[in-house]
Design a protein around this motif. Structure first.
Motif, PDB file in Angstrom:
ATOM      1  N   HIS A   1       0.818  -1.215   0.000  1.00  0.00           N
ATOM      2  CA  HIS A   1       0.000   0.000   0.000  1.00  0.00           C
ATOM      3  C   HIS A   1       0.854   1.268   0.000  1.00  0.00           C
ATOM      4  O   HIS A   1       0.490   2.273  -0.627  1.00  0.00           O
ATOM      5  N   ASP A   2       1.994   1.216   0.672  1.00  0.00           N
ATOM      6  CA  ASP A   2       2.858   2.402   0.767  1.00  0.00           C
ATOM      7  C   ASP A   2       3.374   2.882  -0.576  1.00  0.00           C
ATOM      8  O   ASP A   2       3.865   4.011  -0.684  1.00  0.00           O
ATOM      9  N   LEU A   3       3.273   2.055  -1.597  1.00  0.00           N
ATOM     10  CA  LEU A   3       3.736   2.473  -2.921  1.00  0.00           C
ATOM     11  C   LEU A   3       2.684   3.296  -3.673  1.00  0.00           C
ATOM     12  O   LEU A   3       2.963   3.818  -4.750  1.00  0.00           O
ATOM     13  N   SER A   4       1.498   3.416  -3.123  1.00  0.00           N
ATOM     14  CA  SER A   4       0.451   4.218  -3.763  1.00  0.00           C
ATOM     15  C   SER A   4       0.913   5.663  -3.862  1.00  0.00           C
ATOM     16  O   SER A   4       1.252   6.278  -2.849  1.00  0.00           O
ATOM     17  N   ALA A   5       0.941   6.183  -5.103  1.00  0.00           N
ATOM     18  CA  ALA A   5       1.440   7.541  -5.360  1.00  0.00           C
ATOM     19  C   ALA A   5       1.311   7.767  -6.863  1.00  0.00           C
ATOM     20  O   ALA A   5       0.878   6.882  -7.608  1.00  0.00           O
ATOM     21  N   THR A   6       1.724   8.944  -7.321  1.00  0.00           N
ATOM     22  CA  THR A   6       1.826   9.196  -8.756  1.00  0.00           C
ATOM     23  C   THR A   6       3.300   9.164  -9.131  1.00  0.00           C
ATOM     24  O   THR A   6       4.124   9.802  -8.466  1.00  0.00           O
ATOM     25  N   TYR A   7       3.630   8.427 -10.162  1.00  0.00           N
ATOM     26  CA  TYR A   7       5.003   8.265 -10.610  1.00  0.00           C
ATOM     27  C   TYR A   7       5.184   8.970 -11.950  1.00  0.00           C
ATOM     28  O   TYR A   7       4.409   8.765 -12.886  1.00  0.00           O
ATOM     29  N   PHE A   8       6.194   9.815 -11.999  1.00  0.00           N
ATOM     30  CA  PHE A   8       6.501  10.560 -13.212  1.00  0.00           C
ATOM     31  C   PHE A   8       7.838  10.109 -13.773  1.00  0.00           C
ATOM     32  O   PHE A   8       8.801   9.925 -13.021  1.00  0.00           O
ATOM     33  N   CYS A   9       7.902   9.970 -15.097  1.00  0.00           N
ATOM     34  CA  CYS A   9       9.207   9.887 -15.720  1.00  0.00           C
ATOM     35  C   CYS A   9       9.488  11.228 -16.392  1.00  0.00           C
ATOM     36  O   CYS A   9       8.562  11.970 -16.735  1.00  0.00           O
ATOM     37  N   ALA A  10      10.756  11.541 -16.546  1.00  0.00           N
ATOM     38  CA  ALA A  10      11.162  12.790 -17.178  1.00  0.00           C
ATOM     39  C   ALA A  10      12.427  12.538 -17.968  1.00  0.00           C
ATOM     40  O   ALA A  10      13.351  11.870 -17.481  1.00  0.00           O
ATOM     41  N   ALA A  11      12.473  13.047 -19.188  1.00  0.00           N
ATOM     42  CA  ALA A  11      13.645  12.880 -20.045  1.00  0.00           C
ATOM     43  C   ALA A  11      14.337  14.216 -20.214  1.00  0.00           C
ATOM     44  O   ALA A  11      13.682  15.257 -20.328  1.00  0.00           O
ATOM     45  N   GLY A  12      15.653  14.166 -20.229  1.00  0.00           N
ATOM     46  CA  GLY A  12      16.442  15.380 -20.393  1.00  0.00           C
ATOM     47  C   GLY A  12      17.174  15.355 -21.714  1.00  0.00           C
ATOM     48  O   GLY A  12      17.675  14.314 -22.136  1.00  0.00           O
ATOM     49  N   ALA A  13      17.212  16.510 -22.378  1.00  0.00           N
ATOM     50  CA  ALA A  13      17.988  16.649 -23.612  1.00  0.00           C
ATOM     51  C   ALA A  13      18.790  17.919 -23.484  1.00  0.00           C
ATOM     52  O   ALA A  13      18.260  19.007 -23.613  1.00  0.00           O
ATOM     53  N   GLY A  14      20.073  17.774 -23.227  1.00  0.00           N
ATOM     54  CA  GLY A  14      20.876  18.957 -22.963  1.00  0.00           C
ATOM     55  C   GLY A  14      20.708  19.387 -21.526  1.00  0.00           C
ATOM     56  O   GLY A  14      19.896  18.832 -20.779  1.00  0.00           O
ATOM     57  N   SER A  15      21.443  20.375 -21.159  1.00  0.00           N
ATOM     58  CA  SER A  15      21.371  20.839 -19.785  1.00  0.00           C
ATOM     59  C   SER A  15      20.066  21.585 -19.523  1.00  0.00           C
ATOM     60  O   SER A  15      19.415  22.036 -20.442  1.00  0.00           O
TER      61      SER A  15
END
Lengths: 114, 110
Positions: free
Chosen positions: B81-95
């Motif tokens: 249950h403790d894993l309930s949350a919203t998970y985001f991925c994010a990609a970086g291109a350059g600084s």
């Protein structure tokens, strides 16, 4: 110690008002950011400053004006607030070339425009 | 322009089950992040993936990166249950710039 802090945490105001949100980081980072998270939780970058210089300025109304008095602070001033500005605004910071450039986020400022 | 797509956007899973969240990105990216956000809270960094084949694990979460397929996965093992949350991925291109996916809202039910 809080790494990235924002004030205020909550902001309720009327349409047409001008308001500011402040952000401070004590991580020694050289880059700071403002993000907007809308009601659907979508996160979009607004501005990025590196060493007090504006690096990224996404398509944001010019009613939004960031100011970075020094590397540890990035404030956001909003003029003539509109209903659509209601959102959560997150400040973040990172170190260019360091720690895989992970961005560390502040607690957010919940803005409600009535 | 770099675009990031996550799926599913909503995930309801039973405790003890395994599942995978997928993150596709549209153009070359030199780093991929996973963040967790609890309701009303800020974003917490979970993983940073920098190279093809990178795999990182923390507890019941494991993230991987395939730069050729432009795909990252977040695998959940024996959910609690403790894993309930919203998970985001994010990609970086350059600084400086990260592009976030729309987030996956995970609910773990007994």
């Amino acid at each position: 110690d809080t790494a990235v802090s924002q004030t205020p945490k909550y902001l309720v105001t009327q349409m047409g008002n001008d308001k500011s949100i402040k952000c401070e980081q004590n991580l020694g980072h050289d880059t700071m950011y403002w993000y907007k998270q809308d009601s659907k939780k979508f996160l979009k970058i607004m501005f990025s400053y590196n060493n007090k210089e504006l690096i990224i300025n996404e398509t944001v109304p010019n009613r939004f004006s960031p100011k970075s008095p020094d590397k540890a602070h990035l404030n956001l001033h909003i003029n003539s607030l509109e209903l659509g500005d209601s959102a959560v605004y997150f400040c973040a910071s990172s170190q260019e070339g360091g720690a895989q450039e992970t961005q560390y986020f502040g607690p957010g400022t919940r803005l409600l425009v009535l | 322009e770099l675009k990031v797509e996550q799926n599913p956007l909503f995930l309801s899973m039973q405790e003890g089950k395994n599942y995978t969240i997928y993150c596709n990105y549209s153009t070359t990216s030199d780093r991929l992040y996973w963040y967790r956000q609890d309701p009303g809270k800020s974003l917490e960094s979970l993983f940073v993936l920098l190279s093809n084949g990178a795999v990182k694990q923390e507890g019941r979460l494991m993230a991987s990166l395939d730069t050729k397929a432009r795909l990252s996965t977040l695998h959940i093992t024996a959910a609690v249950h403790d894993l309930s949350a919203t998970y985001f991925c994010a990609a970086g291109a350059g600084s400086y710039q990260l592009t976030f996916g729309k987030g996956t809202k995970l609910s773990v039910i007994p």
